[in-house]
Design a protein around this motif. Structure first.
Motif, mmCIF file in Angstrom:
data_model
loop_
_atom_site.group_PDB
_atom_site.id
_atom_site.type_symbol
_atom_site.label_atom_id
_atom_site.label_comp_id
_atom_site.label_asym_id
_atom_site.label_seq_id
_atom_site.Cartn_x
_atom_site.Cartn_y
_atom_site.Cartn_z
ATOM 1 N N ASP A 165 -6.280 6.564 0.711
ATOM 2 C CA ASP A 165 -5.447 5.906 1.724
ATOM 3 C C ASP A 165 -6.245 5.086 2.720
ATOM 4 O OD1 ASP A 165 -6.635 7.866 3.183
ATOM 5 O OD2 ASP A 165 -4.776 8.830 3.867
ATOM 6 N N LYS A 167 0.816 -1.219 0.000
ATOM 7 C CA LYS A 167 0.000 0.000 0.000
ATOM 8 C C LYS A 167 0.850 1.270 0.000
ATOM 9 C CE LYS A 167 -3.772 -0.003 2.506
ATOM 10 N NZ LYS A 167 -4.728 -0.165 3.617
ATOM 11 N N MET A 180 -7.740 -0.175 -3.345
ATOM 12 C CA MET A 180 -6.759 0.891 -3.527
ATOM 13 C C MET A 180 -6.000 0.709 -4.839
ATOM 14 S SD MET A 180 -3.460 1.895 -1.171
ATOM 15 C CE MET A 180 -4.447 2.457 0.229
ATOM 16 N N LYS A 197 -6.463 -3.004 0.273
ATOM 17 C CA LYS A 197 -5.410 -3.140 -0.735
ATOM 18 C C LYS A 197 -5.967 -3.318 -2.157
ATOM 19 C CE LYS A 197 -1.450 -4.317 -2.699
ATOM 20 N NZ LYS A 197 -0.726 -5.513 -2.259
#
Length: 526
Positions: free
Chosen positions: A453, A433, A460, A457
């Motif tokens: 943020d 990340k 993102m 995972k």
């Protein structure tokens, strides 16, 4: 979307996302499906998939170009079954083997000899039809020559003529049964969903064994193309007989009744002197020196097993043990394959005719062919290396990478122009990340990175791929350092790596749940 759990996940994601467009929502709901326009769907047909029990998700609000197939496992099963069926049919036709896959990796044909078949002859009726179609097309073109706009029905007729001519003229070549018995075929799916078949590949282990009375040097044996292989003894080109034992023979026995073959030792000494003189002569003829190096390189690149060159120069073709998804279908791969096929069509069929063909080329063509062959030996890959394993050291790999940077600057290498984009499969889904956030921050700014943020995972990585879509951002292993960043190759030491790029050192943060072993760091090179 009938998956209510996934609906809730996307709804929750939208609560923290600045992007709430329909396209974004649609992409999140369909990320585990396959578009109906996918080449696998075209290959088996959407009708066959539905008949087999597969479900299709449709968009209720706009055109979805056929929708999304939800049962990916079923689709892959249907694809595999049809590919295997086609492979079985080709083996039944006489081919020794048939390898089938949706896509093959880059370099899958390396190390195989290619057999070229003969063009299938047209029947009298087919030839007459070809001539009639060509005459019709020529007549239409003459009638509308100089006309700025051609009627739609005429354009459609020309297209129909082209398609019919293609079916008549672009046929698969005909192969001899004895060739098929030792060769095989590759079966895959073309970009338009059609079956793609490549025929006539002989594996090294399937090469015919030479007769016991023929030299086993892997070279040209002659015979079939009109060259007399028996006119020259490959072991004794000067008419001599092999000596007994491992040492060259001494002085010949006196016998004035006949002319004896020259002794081995004398032939070795004379040819050694000739070799030295030939080296000096070629050194004074740069044009011939270039041609002989080109000749050796072309033999290795286009003629499997050829041994016609007297020059000890080799192009060690680079292999790719680690390949990113879609590498074989990249812009660079397609360009290399197209260029290779164009040169192959221009070169003579037999390696014994290659020297004369090269000398007949223009200087520009020779240079272009030289560059094509030389490029196959370039290796800019990072690889794990223990500085004590005796095979390759970290020092050697670092020097290789630095020279690759020099070469990249010389040719103005642009990985963005070469088609590379940061995606989930090729980068973002395979790093931590912090790496993902650092990439977005570098390309779009810290404020944009802060918007994602909080995501898990997988989400993102997918959102970062969208944000980096047109950013021209590259991870460090794909970048070419500028002149100011050059490392003195003589100063690179195997004892210290602090000055090396980050992806060449052992420092960094491993993936969640990983121990920081090589597999985690191989990500950077891939």
């Amino acid at each position: 979307c009938e998956d209510h759990e996934r609906q809730e996940q996307v709804w929750e994601m939208l609560a923290h996302s600045f992007n709430r467009s329909p396209a974004y929502i649609r992409s999140r709901l369909t990320e585990d499906t396959v578009r109906a326009s996918d080449k696998r769907v075209r290959f088996v047909t959407l009708e066959a998939y539905v008949t087999a029990g597969g479900s299709v998700m449709r968009d209720l609000f706009e055109d979805d170009h056929g929708g999304w197939l939800q049962d990916v496992q079923l689709l892959d099963k249907l694809v595999a079954e049809r590919l295997q069926s086609e492979a079985a049919q080709l083996e039944a036709d006489g081919w020794k083997w048939a390898a089938a896959a949706v896509d093959f990796p880059w370099g899958y044909r390396d190390g195989m000899r290619v057999i070229t078949g003969t063009a299938a002859e047209l029947t009298q009726e087919e030839q007459a039809r070809v001539e009639a179609l060509q005459a019709e097309a020529a007549g239409i073109e003459n009638d509308y020559e100089g006309v700025s706009e051609i009627p739609d029905e005429v354009e459609q007729r020309l297209t129909a003529i082209d398609q019919e001519l293609a079916l008549l003229l672009e046929r698969s070549p005909v192969f001899a049964p004895e060739d098929m018995a030792m060769a095989g075929v590759f079966i895959s799916i073309d970009v338009d969903g059609s079956l793609h078949v490549e025929r006539g590949f002989v594996r090294a282990e399937d090469e015919p064994k030479p007769d016991s009375d023929m030299p086993d040097d892997g070279g040209y044996a002659g015979g079939e193309d009109g060259h007399d292989a028996g006119s020259v003894d490959a072991d004794r080109p000067f008419g001599g007989e092999p000596s007994q034992g491992s040492e060259p023979s001494g002085e010949p026995e006196e016998d004035e009744s006949s002319i004896k073959p020259l002794p081995d030792k004398l032939v070795c000494e004379l040819t050694a002197e000739r070799t030295l003189a030939l080296q000096d002569a070629v050194a004074n003829r740069p044009d011939v020196a270039f041609a002989v190096v080109l000749h050796a390189m072309v033999l290795q690149t286009f003629y499997h097993g050829a041994r016609e060159s007297c020059l000890g120069v080799a192009v060690h073709r680079t292999g790719f043990p680690h390949q990113a998804p879609g590498m074989a279908d990249s812009v660079s791969a397609r360009a290399i394959i197209a260029r290779h096929d164009q040169w192959k069509a221009k070169l003579p069929e037999h390696d014994i005719d290659l020297w004369a063909a090269l000398l007949s080329m223009t200087g520009a063509d020779q240079a272009a062919l030289f560059a094509h062959c030389a490029a196959f030996g370039i290796n800019a890959q990072w690889e794990p290396a223990s500085r004590y394993d005796g095979r390759v050291s970290a020092h050697t790999v670092a020097r290789r990478i630095e020279h690759a940077h020099v070469l990249a600057r010389a040719v103005d290498l642009d990985m963005v122009a070469a088609g590379w984009k940061p995606g989930v499969e090729n980068y973002l889904g395979r790093v931590t990340k912090p790496h993902i956030l650092a990439a977005v921050a570098e390309a779009r700014g810290e404020e944009t990175a802060a918007l994602i943020d909080h995501l898990k995972k997988g989400d993102m990585a997918r959102e970062a791929a969208r944000l980096l879509e047109d950013s021209a951002w590259l991870p460090e292993p794909l970048r070419t350092p500028g002149i100011a960043d050059l490392v003195d190759l003589g100063a690179v030491s195997t004892a210290a790596s602090d000055d090396l790029p980050a992806f060449l050192t052992g420092d960094g943060e491993p993936e969640d749940g990983e121990d920081g072993s090589f597999d985690a760091w191989a990500i950077a090179a891939e």
